[in-house]
Design a protein around this motif. Structure first.
Motif, PDB file in Angstrom:
ATOM      1  N   SER A 124       0.834  -1.205   0.000  1.00  0.00           N
ATOM      2  CA  SER A 124       0.000   0.000   0.000  1.00  0.00           C
ATOM      3  C   SER A 124       0.868   1.254   0.000  1.00  0.00           C
ATOM      4  CB  SER A 124      -0.936  -0.002   1.203  1.00  0.00           C
ATOM      5  OG  SER A 124      -0.196  -0.094   2.407  1.00  0.00           O
ATOM      6  N   GLU A 125       2.017   1.199   0.680  1.00  0.00           N
ATOM      7  CA  GLU A 125       2.934   2.336   0.701  1.00  0.00           C
ATOM      8  C   GLU A 125       3.601   2.525  -0.666  1.00  0.00           C
ATOM      9  OE1 GLU A 125       6.902   3.838   3.141  1.00  0.00           O
ATOM     10  OE2 GLU A 125       5.779   2.103   3.861  1.00  0.00           O
ATOM     11  N   VAL A 126       3.966   1.411  -1.312  1.00  0.00           N
ATOM     12  CA  VAL A 126       4.570   1.482  -2.642  1.00  0.00           C
ATOM     13  C   VAL A 126       3.566   2.051  -3.637  1.00  0.00           C
ATOM     14  CG1 VAL A 126       5.604   0.137  -4.508  1.00  0.00           C
ATOM     15  CG2 VAL A 126       6.118  -0.446  -2.140  1.00  0.00           C
ATOM     16  N   LEU A 127       2.309   1.599  -3.547  1.00  0.00           N
ATOM     17  CA  LEU A 127       1.274   2.097  -4.448  1.00  0.00           C
ATOM     18  C   LEU A 127       1.022   3.588  -4.229  1.00  0.00           C
ATOM     19  CD1 LEU A 127      -0.778   1.462  -6.638  1.00  0.00           C
ATOM     20  CD2 LEU A 127      -2.394   0.830  -4.856  1.00  0.00           C
ATOM     21  N   ALA A 128       1.016   4.020  -2.979  1.00  0.00           N
ATOM     22  CA  ALA A 128       0.845   5.447  -2.679  1.00  0.00           C
ATOM     23  C   ALA A 128       1.996   6.251  -3.267  1.00  0.00           C
ATOM     24  CB  ALA A 128       0.744   5.662  -1.179  1.00  0.00           C
ATOM     25  N   GLY A 134       2.368  10.134 -10.142  1.00  0.00           N
ATOM     26  CA  GLY A 134       1.602  10.087 -11.387  1.00  0.00           C
ATOM     27  C   GLY A 134       1.598   8.762 -12.112  1.00  0.00           C
ATOM     28  N   GLN A 135       1.873   7.673 -11.419  1.00  0.00           N
ATOM     29  CA  GLN A 135       1.857   6.358 -12.039  1.00  0.00           C
ATOM     30  C   GLN A 135       0.887   5.467 -11.285  1.00  0.00           C
ATOM     31  OE1 GLN A 135       5.885   5.003 -11.903  1.00  0.00           O
ATOM     32  NE2 GLN A 135       6.559   6.388 -13.511  1.00  0.00           N
ATOM     33  N   GLY A 136       0.421   4.427 -11.935  1.00  0.00           N
ATOM     34  CA  GLY A 136      -0.456   3.463 -11.277  1.00  0.00           C
ATOM     35  C   GLY A 136      -1.830   4.012 -10.947  1.00  0.00           C
ATOM     36  N   GLU A 137      -2.304   4.985 -11.725  1.00  0.00           N
ATOM     37  CA  GLU A 137      -3.636   5.547 -11.463  1.00  0.00           C
ATOM     38  C   GLU A 137      -4.691   4.467 -11.650  1.00  0.00           C
ATOM     39  OE1 GLU A 137      -4.267   8.584 -10.264  1.00  0.00           O
ATOM     40  OE2 GLU A 137      -2.108   8.876 -10.221  1.00  0.00           O
ATOM     41  N   GLY A 138      -5.581   4.344 -10.707  1.00  0.00           N
ATOM     42  CA  GLY A 138      -6.649   3.352 -10.778  1.00  0.00           C
ATOM     43  C   GLY A 138      -6.234   1.965 -10.329  1.00  0.00           C
ATOM     44  N   TRP A 139      -4.965   1.786  -9.980  1.00  0.00           N
ATOM     45  CA  TRP A 139      -4.513   0.485  -9.512  1.00  0.00           C
ATOM     46  C   TRP A 139      -4.965   0.261  -8.088  1.00  0.00           C
ATOM     47  CZ3 TRP A 139       1.305  -0.506 -10.952  1.00  0.00           C
ATOM     48  CH2 TRP A 139       1.440  -0.558 -12.343  1.00  0.00           C
ATOM     49  N   LYS A 140      -5.059  -1.002  -7.752  1.00  0.00           N
ATOM     50  CA  LYS A 140      -5.285  -1.415  -6.371  1.00  0.00           C
ATOM     51  C   LYS A 140      -4.056  -2.199  -5.936  1.00  0.00           C
ATOM     52  CE  LYS A 140     -10.236  -1.523  -6.884  1.00  0.00           C
ATOM     53  NZ  LYS A 140     -11.445  -2.283  -6.872  1.00  0.00           N
ATOM     54  N   VAL A 141      -3.983  -2.506  -4.656  1.00  0.00           N
ATOM     55  CA  VAL A 141      -2.836  -3.255  -4.140  1.00  0.00           C
ATOM     56  C   VAL A 141      -2.730  -4.602  -4.850  1.00  0.00           C
ATOM     57  CG1 VAL A 141      -1.872  -4.357  -2.083  1.00  0.00           C
ATOM     58  CG2 VAL A 141      -2.834  -2.072  -1.913  1.00  0.00           C
TER      59      VAL A 141
END
Length: 193
Positions: A124-128, A134-141
């Motif tokens: 979750s921290e990496v995704l944040a 500006g990357q991984g928009e709309g991604w979930k864990v």
């Protein structure tokens, strides 16, 4: 290739099921109450069931159609895990083009950046961090986990950091599988046969 198709299949399946569930749920009318408000989703669910039954009957009648559906699914799965390319920039000349970066190396570099000197990091921290840049928009864990596993990066299901167990990556696993110059293991002698 198999890991990429498996991860892509999971992503496509989740996206398709979420889209269909959202379509069925969108049939609910807010201006009505009780069973009348639930008629829209019920009708949409019946229509979806009828389409699924029709596709199943069509595939049973013409089995070769399954090959087309399989090819479509594999193409969608492959594209779901494809690296994102920025097409806004003009292509560089062959002499000016930087060497293509390995996606696994890029992911490991990102993980090391977010890790710092800690023993591990939650996904979750990496995704944040990705979304902040500006990357991984709309991604979930789950999307991030599937992509990391497709690249051969192990994800711990319950990595406990600060008393919270959740999915994450351990620094020891990164050092073991992707050693840096400082932590590279001693060379192993291989006998040529």
């Amino acid at each position: 290739m198999i890991r990429r198709l498996a991860a892509g299949s999971a992503i496509v399946a989740r996206h398709r099921s979420e889209a269909l569930a959202a379509w069925v749920a969108a049939g609910r009318r807010d201006d009505l109450s009780g069973w009348a408000a639930a008629l829209g989703p019920a009708v949409r669910l019946m229509a979806l069931t009828a389409v699924a039954y029709g596709v199943l009957a069509l595939v049973r009648a013409t089995p070769w159609l399954m090959w087309l559906l399989t090819a479509w699914w594999m193409r969608a799965a492959w594209r779901a895990t494809a690296p994102v390319e920025d097409t806004d920039e003009e292509p560089l000349d062959k002499e000016e083009q930087p060497p293509a970066e390995d996606p696994a190396e890029a992911a490991v570099a990102l993980l090391r950046e977010v890790l710092g000197d800690r023993p591990g990091v939650h996904l979750s921290e990496v995704l944040a961090h990705l979304q902040k840049h500006g990357q991984g928009e709309g991604w979930k864990v789950a999307d991030l986990r599937l992509r990391l596993e497709a690249l051969g990066i192990p994800v711990e299901p319950k990595l406990k950091l600060s008393g919270v167990p959740t999915r994450g990556v351990r620094a020891a696993d990164l050092d073991r599988l992707f050693p840096t110059e400082e932590t590279s293991p001693s060379p192993v002698r291989v006998d040529a046969a």
